[in-house]
Scaffold this motif. Structure first.
Motif, PDB file in Angstrom:
ATOM      1  N   GLY A 143      59.737  39.574  -9.714  1.00 22.96           N
ATOM      2  CA  GLY A 143      59.513  40.584 -10.751  1.00 22.96           C
ATOM      3  C   GLY A 143      58.050  40.938 -10.894  1.00 22.96           C
ATOM      4  N   ALA A 144      57.174  39.941 -10.765  1.00 26.29           N
ATOM      5  CA  ALA A 144      55.725  40.188 -10.861  1.00 26.29           C
ATOM      6  C   ALA A 144      55.258  41.121  -9.752  1.00 26.29           C
ATOM      7  CB  ALA A 144      54.965  38.873 -10.799  1.00 26.29           C
ATOM      8  N   ALA A 145      55.857  40.981  -8.567  1.00 29.46           N
ATOM      9  CA  ALA A 145      55.496  41.847  -7.447  1.00 29.46           C
ATOM     10  C   ALA A 145      55.811  43.307  -7.769  1.00 29.46           C
ATOM     11  CB  ALA A 145      56.234  41.414  -6.178  1.00 29.46           C
ATOM     12  N   ILE A 146      56.914  43.518  -8.510  1.00 28.09           N
ATOM     13  CA  ILE A 146      57.261  44.878  -8.936  1.00 28.09           C
ATOM     14  C   ILE A 146      56.384  45.301 -10.108  1.00 28.09           C
ATOM     15  CG2 ILE A 146      59.117  46.365  -9.798  1.00 28.09           C
ATOM     16  CD1 ILE A 146      61.111  44.393  -8.525  1.00 28.09           C
ATOM     17  N   SER A 161      58.347  48.900  -4.884  1.00 29.76           N
ATOM     18  CA  SER A 161      57.954  47.754  -4.072  1.00 29.76           C
ATOM     19  C   SER A 161      57.244  48.202  -2.801  1.00 29.76           C
ATOM     20  CB  SER A 161      59.182  46.911  -3.708  1.00 29.76           C
ATOM     21  OG  SER A 161      59.789  46.361  -4.854  1.00 29.76           O
ATOM     22  N   PHE A 162      57.746  49.270  -2.194  1.00 27.55           N
ATOM     23  CA  PHE A 162      57.154  49.818  -0.976  1.00 27.55           C
ATOM     24  C   PHE A 162      55.702  50.236  -1.242  1.00 27.55           C
ATOM     25  CE2 PHE A 162      57.065  53.768   1.916  1.00 27.55           C
ATOM     26  CZ  PHE A 162      56.520  53.046   2.965  1.00 27.55           C
ATOM     27  N   ILE A 163      55.479  50.906  -2.370  1.00 28.80           N
ATOM     28  CA  ILE A 163      54.130  51.322  -2.747  1.00 28.80           C
ATOM     29  C   ILE A 163      53.240  50.110  -2.961  1.00 28.80           C
ATOM     30  CG2 ILE A 163      52.790  52.449  -4.574  1.00 28.80           C
ATOM     31  CD1 ILE A 163      55.259  54.303  -4.908  1.00 28.80           C
ATOM     32  N   ASN A 164      53.784  49.082  -3.613  1.00 34.17           N
ATOM     33  CA  ASN A 164      53.007  47.876  -3.892  1.00 34.17           C
ATOM     34  C   ASN A 164      52.565  47.173  -2.619  1.00 34.17           C
ATOM     35  OD1 ASN A 164      53.167  48.300  -6.602  1.00 34.17           O
ATOM     36  ND2 ASN A 164      54.595  46.653  -7.029  1.00 34.17           N
ATOM     37  N   PHE A 165      53.328  47.315  -1.531  1.00 34.74           N
ATOM     38  CA  PHE A 165      52.925  46.710  -0.267  1.00 34.74           C
ATOM     39  C   PHE A 165      51.553  47.236   0.145  1.00 34.74           C
ATOM     40  CE2 PHE A 165      52.473  46.325   4.271  1.00 34.74           C
ATOM     41  CZ  PHE A 165      53.064  45.109   4.579  1.00 34.74           C
ATOM     42  N   GLY A 166      51.365  48.551   0.059  1.00 34.52           N
ATOM     43  CA  GLY A 166      50.073  49.138   0.396  1.00 34.52           C
ATOM     44  C   GLY A 166      48.978  48.664  -0.529  1.00 34.52           C
ATOM     45  N   ALA A 167      49.319  48.537  -1.823  1.00 37.46           N
ATOM     46  CA  ALA A 167      48.336  48.055  -2.794  1.00 37.46           C
ATOM     47  C   ALA A 167      47.917  46.629  -2.481  1.00 37.46           C
ATOM     48  CB  ALA A 167      48.912  48.139  -4.205  1.00 37.46           C
ATOM     49  N   PHE A 168      48.889  45.755  -2.196  1.00 36.00           N
ATOM     50  CA  PHE A 168      48.570  44.353  -1.917  1.00 36.00           C
ATOM     51  C   PHE A 168      47.760  44.209  -0.635  1.00 36.00           C
ATOM     52  CE2 PHE A 168      52.616  43.280  -4.415  1.00 36.00           C
ATOM     53  CZ  PHE A 168      51.899  43.118  -5.588  1.00 36.00           C
ATOM     54  N   LEU A 169      48.018  45.083   0.333  1.00 31.17           N
ATOM     55  CA  LEU A 169      47.222  45.072   1.564  1.00 31.17           C
ATOM     56  C   LEU A 169      45.757  45.394   1.250  1.00 31.17           C
ATOM     57  CD1 LEU A 169      46.897  44.999   4.649  1.00 31.17           C
ATOM     58  CD2 LEU A 169      47.597  47.408   4.697  1.00 31.17           C
ATOM     59  N   ALA A 212      61.485  46.745   1.335  1.00 27.28           N
ATOM     60  CA  ALA A 212      60.135  47.255   1.106  1.00 27.28           C
ATOM     61  C   ALA A 212      59.140  46.590   2.055  1.00 27.28           C
ATOM     62  CB  ALA A 212      59.722  47.020  -0.341  1.00 27.28           C
ATOM     63  N   ILE A 213      59.326  45.296   2.316  1.00 30.40           N
ATOM     64  CA  ILE A 213      58.440  44.588   3.245  1.00 30.40           C
ATOM     65  C   ILE A 213      58.575  45.167   4.652  1.00 30.40           C
ATOM     66  CG2 ILE A 213      57.995  42.376   4.387  1.00 30.40           C
ATOM     67  CD1 ILE A 213      58.721  40.992   1.784  1.00 30.40           C
TER      68      ILE A 213
END
Length: 440
Positions: free
Chosen positions: A195-198, A348-356, A406-407
Motif C-alpha cells: 500500500g505504501a508503494a501506491i 503503480s506504473f507511474i511510481n516505478f519511474g518515480a522510484f527509479l 506495474a513492475i
C-alpha cells in the motif's frame, strides 16, 4: 539576458508544492489503499512518508549543490554520469507522460460511480479531448482562479475529515484517538508496504519546486527547506486525513475500490455532500490533469529541442498557437491506455519511474558529497552516506512492493530507455545530448 524576478518566499514556494501534489488525492485513492493494506491506510502513509522524507533529504542536498531546474536529471547527470542522468530523466519522463492518464482515470472512476449509465471510457475520452484541446490552444487559467480551485479542494477535504470524525465518534461510538486505523489483528507488513508503494503516488511533485529556483529568494537555502517542508506537511496531511476516513469506515468492503470515497461521503454526509465531494474531486482532477499534460508536453518539447528525442517531431511549436502540438497529442494518445487499465496498475506504473529517479538521486548525494567533494567526519557520514542509503533501500523496497504488472511494465519502459540510450550514444561511446530547462 532576461531574468526572472526573485519574488517568492519560503511560504509561497511551500504552498506551490503542496498545491502541486493535489491534496484531495488522498480521498481519490483511499479505497485502493484500503483494499491493498487490509484496512491500514494510515500505516501505509506513515511508511510512505518516512521513505519520502529520506529521499526529500537527498533532493534538498542536491538542490543546494545545483540550484537549477532539471531536478533528478540534472543532479544525477552532474554528480554521477550523463548516461545515468539520461536514465533518471527517462524515469521522470514516465511520470510526466503517464501521470495525466492516471489522473483522468481516477476522475472517470468517480464520475462513473455517480452516473453509472454512462460507461467509464466515455468519461476518460471526455477528459482527454477537452484537456488536449485546451492545452493545444494554449489557454492558461489565471493564478487567482487556480487559487480558488485549490481553496475548494482544501475546503472539501476539511469537510470530509470533519464529517468522518463526527460519524466515527457519534454513529460508530469510536474514540477520537485510536490505534485501530493503524494496526489491527489482520495487520501484515507486506500488505502495508504494498500500500505504501501506491501511497507514494500522493507525494509525486514534492520536488517540482526546483523549477522555481530563478524566482525564489536565496534559492540555495529556500528550495531545500521547501522540499522538506512540503514532504513533512504533505505526509502529515495524508496521514491525518486517511486516519479519520479509516476510523469512519474500518471495513475494506466497497462496491468499487476505485471510487470508494463516494460511498463513504454518502455515509457520513448524505446525498448533498456526495455531490459537493464529487465536484471538488473532479475539479481537482481536471485542473491537475490539465497541468500534468502541459508539463509533460513541455518536457517532451525540451527533449526534442535539445536532440534527446527526434527534433522534427517533438522540437517544434505550432506557428498558430505557439504550443508543442505533437507532444500534447502524444500525451493524449498515451492516456488512451486508461481504457485498458485500472487505477492500481496505472498509479503503480507511474511510481516505478518515480522510484527509479528517487533511487538515483539518493546515489547522487553519495557521489557528489562523499566521493567528489570528499566530505568526511561523523556528521558527513550520516548526512551523505547513511541517510541516502536508507532512502535508496526504502525506494527499492517500495519498488519491489509494486503491483507485479506495474513492475513488468516499468522494466519494459527501462529496457526501452536503455536501448534508446545505446543507439543515441553510438553504443555508449558518446555522451547523450544535454537537456536545458530554460523557458522555451
Amino acid at each position: 539576458m532576461a531574468q526572472l524576478k526573485r519574488t517568492l518566499s519560503l511560504g509561497a514556494v511551500t504552498l506551490f508544492g503542496i498545491a502541486y501534489m493535489t491534496p484531495i488525492i488522498v480521498l481519490g485513492t483511499f479505497g485502493i489503499l484500503a483494499d491493498a493494506t487490509g484496512g491500514a491506510v494510515p500505516s501505509a502513509y506513515v511508511a510512505a512518508s518516512i521513505a519520502m522524507l529520506f529521499t526529500a533529504l537527498s533532493y534538498a542536498k542536491m538542490a543546494k549543490a545545483f540550484p537549477v531546474a532539471g531536478s533528478a536529471y540534472t543532479y544525477v547527470r552532474k554528480s554521477i554520469s550523463p548516461k545515468l542522468g539520461f536514465l533518471a530523466g527517462w524515469g521522470v519522463l514516465l511520470d510526466y507522460l503517464f501521470l495525466p492518464m492516471a489522473i483522468w482515470l481516477i476522475g472517470a472512476a468517480y464520475l462513473h460511480s455517480a452516473f453509472p449509465n454512462v460507461p467509464q471510457p466515455v468519461w476518460v475520452l471526455t477528459f482527454i479531448v477537452i484537456t488536449t484541446l485546451i492545452n493545444i490552444i494554449g489557454l492558461q487559467v489565471a493564478k487567482t482562479v487556480n487559487g480558488l480551485l485549490m481553496l475548494l479542494q482544501f475546503l472539501v477535504l476539511a469537510a470530509f475529515v470533519g464529517l468522518a470524525a463526527h460519524y466515527a465518534t457519534g454513529e460508530l461510538n469510536q474514540p477520537l484517538f485510536s490505534l485501530a486505523p493503524f494496526y489491527q489483528d489482520s495487520f501484515q507488513l507486506p500488505l502495508v508496504m504494498s500500500g505504501a508503494a501506491i501511497a507514494c503516488y500522493s507525494f509525486l511533485g514534492f520536488d517540482a519546486v526546483s523549477t522555481l529556483t530563478e524566482e525564489t529568494h536565496e534559492p540555495r537555502k529556500t528550495i531545500p527547506r521547501a522540499i522538506l517542508l512540503i514532504t513533512l506537511l504533505g505526509g502529515a496531511l495524508f496521514i491525518v486525513a486517511s486516519y479519520f476516513v479509516q476510523l469512519a469506515h474500518p471495513s475494506t468492503e466497497f462496491a468499487s475500490a476505485d471510487s470508494a470515497a463516494s460511498e463513504i461521503a454518502k455515509t457520513i454526509g448524505g446525498d448533498i455532500f456526495v455531490s459537493l465531494f464529487l465536484i471538488g474531486l473532479i475539479v481537482g482532477q481536471f485542473t491537475s490533469g490539465l497541468s500534468a499534460q502541459a508539463s509533460a508536453s513541455r518536457l517532451l518539447f525540451a527533449m526534442g529541442r535539445d536532440g534527446v528525442l527526434p527534433k522534427r517531431v517533438f522540437g517544434r511549436l505550432s506557428e498558430r498557437f505557439g504550443t508543442p502540438v505533437s507532444s500534447i497529442i502524444l500525451c493524449g494518445i498515451v492516456a488512451l491506455l486508461a481504457l485498458r487499465m485500472d487505477v492500481t496498475t496505472s498509479t503503480s506504473f507511474i511510481n516505478f519511474g518515480a522510484f527509479l529517479a528517487f533511487s538515483l538521486v539518493n546515489l547522487s548525494v553519495i557521489f557528489h558529497y562523499w566521493i567528489a567533494q570528499r566530505e568526511r567526519g561523523a556528521k558527513a557520514l550520516m548526512a551523505y552516506v547513511l541517510f541516502p542509503l536508507m532512502g535508496l533501500i526504502a525506494d527499492l523496497w517500495l519498488m519491489a512492493s509494486l503491483d507485479h504488472l506495474a513492475i513488468y511494465l516499468g522494466l519494459g519502459w527501462l529496457a526501452i530507455g536503455l536501448v534508446y540510450l545505446f543507439f543515441m550514444t553510438g553504443g555508449l561511446r558518446r555522451q547523450p545530448p544535454e537537456m536545458h530547462f530554460d523557458e522555451a
